[in-house]
Design an enzyme around this catalytic site. Structure first.
Site, mmCIF file in Angstrom:
data_model
loop_
_atom_site.group_PDB
_atom_site.id
_atom_site.type_symbol
_atom_site.label_atom_id
_atom_site.label_comp_id
_atom_site.label_asym_id
_atom_site.label_seq_id
_atom_site.Cartn_x
_atom_site.Cartn_y
_atom_site.Cartn_z
ATOM 1 N N ASP A 356 73.365 70.244 86.297
ATOM 2 C CA ASP A 356 74.383 70.270 85.251
ATOM 3 C C ASP A 356 74.240 71.536 84.407
ATOM 4 O O ASP A 356 73.126 71.924 84.034
ATOM 5 C CB ASP A 356 74.210 69.021 84.376
ATOM 6 C CG ASP A 356 75.192 68.967 83.234
ATOM 7 O OD1 ASP A 356 76.399 68.843 83.496
ATOM 8 O OD2 ASP A 356 74.747 69.042 82.067
ATOM 9 N N GLU A 392 76.141 73.781 88.911
ATOM 10 C CA GLU A 392 77.396 73.827 88.162
ATOM 11 C C GLU A 392 77.364 75.171 87.434
ATOM 12 O O GLU A 392 76.634 75.333 86.452
ATOM 13 C CB GLU A 392 77.484 72.674 87.162
ATOM 14 C CG GLU A 392 78.807 72.664 86.413
ATOM 15 C CD GLU A 392 78.873 71.573 85.359
ATOM 16 O OE1 GLU A 392 79.946 70.963 85.206
ATOM 17 O OE2 GLU A 392 77.859 71.333 84.668
#
Length: 714
Positions: A356, A392
Site C-alpha cells: 500500500d 501501489e
C-alpha cells in the site's frame, strides 16, 4: 489509575528469575524452557516488561529488562509458556518539541507481537497527553491505559504443514483476485465461520475461485488493525483494515480459535487448490495518527525513531494522508518491516505482497528513490526476492505518483489502464491511441531495466472505487452512508450509467450494462500484463454507488451472493479460460508493432475496419471508435519456438462505435480465422470466418488463427 494487581518482584515470581537473555530475535521467543524478550528503543532510559494474569485481565508483574545491547533491550524469563500475555512500559523523556513522547503510564504493544488478544477500547487514558488541556500534546497524562489496551501473547508459530507446496505460478500465467476476508464470505449462508479465515478457505469459496480460473487471491489487510474512534462514534468500523496495529499478528476478528493455525490452515487449503495467497500490507504508516493520536506502541517505544518527523519534531511528515509516516531510513524500522515480511513468508507460507502506498517506502529526505535501501534490501533478500511483489506506485506526498518507476522484480498497479479503458468504452474522445498503449502492456512506462510485460498489474476496479456493476450504473459516487457528506472517495470515476442512474428494471438499460461489463472484462483479459479482478465483479456485485466502502462492514461492503448474475459469471469463466488457452495473450516480452530482430517479422499490427494498418491520421482522429489488434508470439520465447512453424495469431476488434463490417488479415490457405469471443453474442459456438465479419456496436470480437476445420459461415 494505577495498574491492577500486585507487582511481584521477579525473584518471588512463580517462574524463574529473569536473566540477561539475547538481543535477538526481536519479540517474544519461546524456546521450550522459557521466553526471551527483546525490544528496540534507541532513546528510552528503561524498559519494563509487564506480565498479565492467566486470563489477561490484569498486570500481575512488572520486570525491568536487565540488559541493553546497542538499542535493543532484552531479558530471558525461564518457565514462561506460550499463551502468556504481556506488554511494555517505556521510560524516557517526554519532550514533544524534540520528538520524544515516552510515558510509562501507557501500556505498549510489542511491535513484534505474533498474536494479539483484545481490542483498543477508546478512552482518554490512551493518549500520552491530557486531552482536556488547551496545550494539548505538550502536556503529560498520568492515567494508566492498561485497562483499555489489547495484549500481546507469547506464541509458538509451529504448524504441521504436511506436503504444503507453494503453487509458484509464473507471472505470465497469473490472474489475481482481490478480496476481503469478511466481504467475500459474509453473504454466503452455506459456509461455516463466515467472516473468518476458515470461512474464506471453505469448500464453496475454493470451488468458486477454482472454477473462475484465478491463480492468486490478494487479501485486503489481515494484519491486526484499529477501529478509529471517529468511525465508532458514527456507528461504523474500519472495514478495509488500512490502520495497522501490529505487523506480525493476524487480525483477531478473522480468527475462529484465536491461534495462528487459523491463518496457516487457510493458506494450506488455498495451496491445495493451486491458488496463491498475496497479502495487501501497510508498512507506510501505523494507526497512531499524528501528534494528537493515541500512544499504543511505536510512539511510546521510540517516537523519534519509528516516525518521520517534520522540521519541528513535534509534528509528523504526512506523505500517507493518515497522520504519520514510518521512518524506513532508520535501520531498526527497516529491520522491523523486513522481519515482518520474512515471517509471513517463512512461518505463514504466503506467496507475495501488495504494498500500500509503496512510494512512501522508497522515500528519503529528498523524495522517492527507486534505489532506496529498503527496495534494494527486498531485491537481494533470499526469501523475499522469490515471492510476488506488487507496488501501489503512489502516495499523497510531493512527487508521489511514480507509476513505472519501481525496480524489478516489482509489479505495479496500473491506474492508467483502469482509467483509460473505462474512458474508451465511455466513448471519450481521443482514447484510441491510449487504449492501444494499455493493451500492449503500457510499454512506455514499463519496458525498461529488463522489466517484463507482466510488470503492469492491469485492473478495471479495486476495493478503492466503484465495483464493475456500479461503474456502469452510476454517474457519480453515493457515499452519504460514510458520514462525510459525500466528500470522500474519488470524484472522477469515468463511469457511465447508460441511461438511468442507479438500480433499474429497464431491460434495455440492463442489456447495455451487461454488454459494457463484458467489453471491459474482455479488454482486461486480452491486454498484456498481469490481470486483476475485484472479488464480486464476476457476480455483478453492487455497493449501491458507494465508491469508498472503507467503513461499511455490512451489506454495502459485502459481496452479494444472493443476487448473483449467472450469465455474467459464466462469461467471466469463459473469458478467463480463453486467456489461459492462448499464450499469445500471456507473453512476458512486450509487443512493439515493429520488426523482430530474430526473423524480421512483426508481432503486433494495429488495423482499421477496412483491414489496412492504422495511420498517423487514424491515431490522431479524436472520434476514432474502432481499433483491431493482430497479435503474434514474440520472437525468441519458448512459445515462439514451439509455434514458429504455424505462427498462431489472435485478432481482436474493439468497437466502441456503430456496427461495422471488419475485414480480417489475410492468412495462408491451410489456416483459418475462428471467431471465439463475441461480447454482443456471448456463448455462441466457435465459427469459421472467411474474409470479413460484421461487428456489432459497442462490442469486442476475438478470433484465433487455427487449422482445425469447423462449420463455415460467411
Amino acid at each position: 489509575m494505577k495498574p491492577q494487581g500486585t507487582i511481584i518482584a521477579s525473584g518471588n515470581a512463580p517462574h524463574g528469575a529473569i536473566t540477561s537473555g539475547r538481543p535477538y530475535p526481536l519479540g517474544a521467543t519461546w524456546d521450550g524452557e522459557g521466553v526471551n524478550f527483546a525490544v528496540f528503543s534507541q532513546h528510552a532510559t528503561k524498559m519494563t516488561l509487564c506480565l498479565f494474569s492467566p486470563d489477561g485481565r490484569w498486570e500481575a508483574e512488572w520486570i525491568d529488562l536487565p540488559e541493553r545491547d546497542g538499542h535493543i533491550w532484552h531479558g530471558y524469563v525461564p518457565g514462561l509458556l506460550p499463551g502468556q500475555a504481556y506488554g511494555y512500559r517505556a521510560h524516557g523523556p517526554y519532550r514533544p518539541d524534540e520528538g520524544h513522547r515516552f510515558n510509562p503510564h501507557k501500556l505498549l504493544l510489542d511491535p513484534y507481537a505474533k498474536r494479539i488478544i483484545g481490542t483498543v477500547e477508546w478512552d482518554d487514558a490512551l493518549f500520552g497527553y491530557d486531552v482536556t488541556s488547551k496545550h494539548a500534546d505538550l502536556t503529560f497524562d498520568t492515567r494508566d491505559s492498561s485497562n483499555f489496551m489489547p495484549r500481546a501473547v507469547v506464541t509458538d508459530p509451529s504448524f504441521s504443514w504436511g506436503p504444503d507446496r507453494a503453487p509458484n505460478h509464473a507471472l505470465s500465467d497469473t490472474i489475481i483476485y482481490e478480496a476481503h476476508v469478511r466481504g467475500l464470505t459474509m453473504g454466503r449462508r452455506d459456509i461455516p465461520h463466515r467472516g473468518t479465515f476458515a470461512g474464506l478457505a471453505s469448500d464453496p469459496i475454493l470451488d468458486h475461485l477454482s472454477r473462475l480460473g484465478v491463480t492468486a487471491i490478494e487479501l485486503l489487510p489481515v494484519h491486526a488493525f484499529l477501529d478509529e474512534k471517529f468511525l465508532l462514534d458514527r456507528g461504523l468500523k474500519n472495514y478495509w483494515g488500512y490502520m495497522t496495529l501490529g505487523f506480525f499478528a493476524p487480525e483477531p476478528r478473522y480468527m475462529t480459535t484465536g491461534q495462528l493455525s487459523d491463518f496457516q490452515a487457510m493458506v494450506q487449503r488455498f495451496h491445495g487448490a493451486g491458488i496463491e495467497v498475496i497479502l495487501d500490507v501497510v508498512y507506510n504508516h501505523t494507526c497512531e495518527g499524528n501528534q494528537m493520536g493515541p500512544t499504543l506502541s511505536f510512539r511510546g517505544l521510540d517516537n523519534a525513531s519509528y516516525y518521520r518527523l517534520a522540521e519541528s519534531p513535534r509534528y509528523y511528515i504526512n506523505d500517507t494522508g493518515t497522520g504519520n509516516t514510518l521512518n524506513l531510513d532508520h535501520p531498526f524500522v527497516m529491520r522491523l518491516v523486513l522481519d515482518s515480511l520474512r515471517y509471513w513468508v517463512e512461518q505463514m507460507h504466503v506467496d507475495g505482497f501488495r504494498f500500500d502506498l509503496a512510494t512512501t517506502l522508497g522515500r528519503t529526505v529528498r523524495g522517492f528513490d527507486r534505489n532506496h535501501p529498503f527496495l534494494q534490501a527486498i531485491r537481494q533478500d533470499p526469501v523475499l526476492s522469490r515471492v510476488k511483489l506488487i507496488a501501489e506506485p503512489w502516495d499523497v506526498g510531493p512527487g508521489g505518483y511514480q507509476l513505472g518507476a519501481f525496480p524489478p522484480p516489482f509489479l505495479e498497479w496500473n491506474d492508467k489502464f483502469r482509467d483509460q479503458v473505462r474512458r474508451y468504452w465511455r466513448k471519450d474522445p481521443d482514447m484510441t491511441r491510449k487504449l492501444a498503449m494499455r493493451l500492449s502492456g503500457s510499454a512506455l512506462k514499463f519496458d525498461h531495466d529488463g522489466r517484463p510485460a507482466t510488470s503492469s498489474v492491469n485492473f478495471l476496479t479495486a476495493h478503492d472505487g466503484f465495483t464493475l456493476m456500479d461503474l456502469v450504473s452510476y454517474s457519480g459516487k453515493r457515499n452519504l452512508a460514510n458520514g462525510e457528506e459525500n466528500r470522500d472517495g474519488h470524484s472522477e470515476n469515468h463511469s457511465d450509467n447508460l441511461g438511468i442512474d442507479g438500480q433499474t428494471d429497464d431491460p434495455s438499460v440492463l442489456a447495455r450494462r451487461a454488454q459494457r461489463r463484458r467489453n471491459l472484462l474482455t479488454t482486461l483479459m486480452l491486454a498484456q500484463g498481469t490481470p486483476m479482478i475485484l472479488g464480486g465483479d464476476e457476480l455483478g456485485n453492487s455497493q449501491d454507488g458507494n465508491n469508498n466502502a472503507y467503513c461499511q462492514d455490512n451489506a454495502t461492503g459485502w459481496v452479494d451472493w444472493d443476487n448473483a448474475d449467472p450469465d455474467f459469471l459464466r462469461f467471466c469463466r469463459d473469458i478467463v479460460a480463453f486467456r489461459k488457452r492462448h499464450p499469445i495473450l500471456r507473453q512476458r516480452r512486450f509487443l512493439h508493432s515493429r520488426s523482430r530482430t530474430i526473423d524480421g517479422q512483426v508481432d503486433l499490427f494495429w488495423r482499421r475496419a477496412d483491414g489496412d494498418l492504422m495511420t498517423e491520421v487514424d491515431w490522431n482522429n479524436q472520434n476514432q471508435r474502432l481499433i483491431a489488434a493482430e497479435m503474434r508470439v514474440a520472437a525468441g520465447t519458448p512459445d515462439y519456438i514451439a509455434r514458429s512453424s504455424r505462427e498462431d495469431a489472435i485478432f481482436a476488434v474493439f468497437n466502441a462505435g456503430e456496427e461495422q463490417l471488419v475485414f480480417l488479415p489475410p492468412v495462408p490457405l491451410d489456416r483459418v480465422w475462428v471467431l471465439q469471443v463475441n461480447t454482443a453474442q456471448p456463448g455462441e459456438p466457435p465459427t469459421r470466418i472467411h474474409r470479413a465479419l460484421r461487428v456489432e456496436a459497442d462490442s469486442v470480437v476475438v478470433l484465433a488463427l487455427e487449422s482445425t476445420p469447423i462449420p463455415y459461415r460467411s
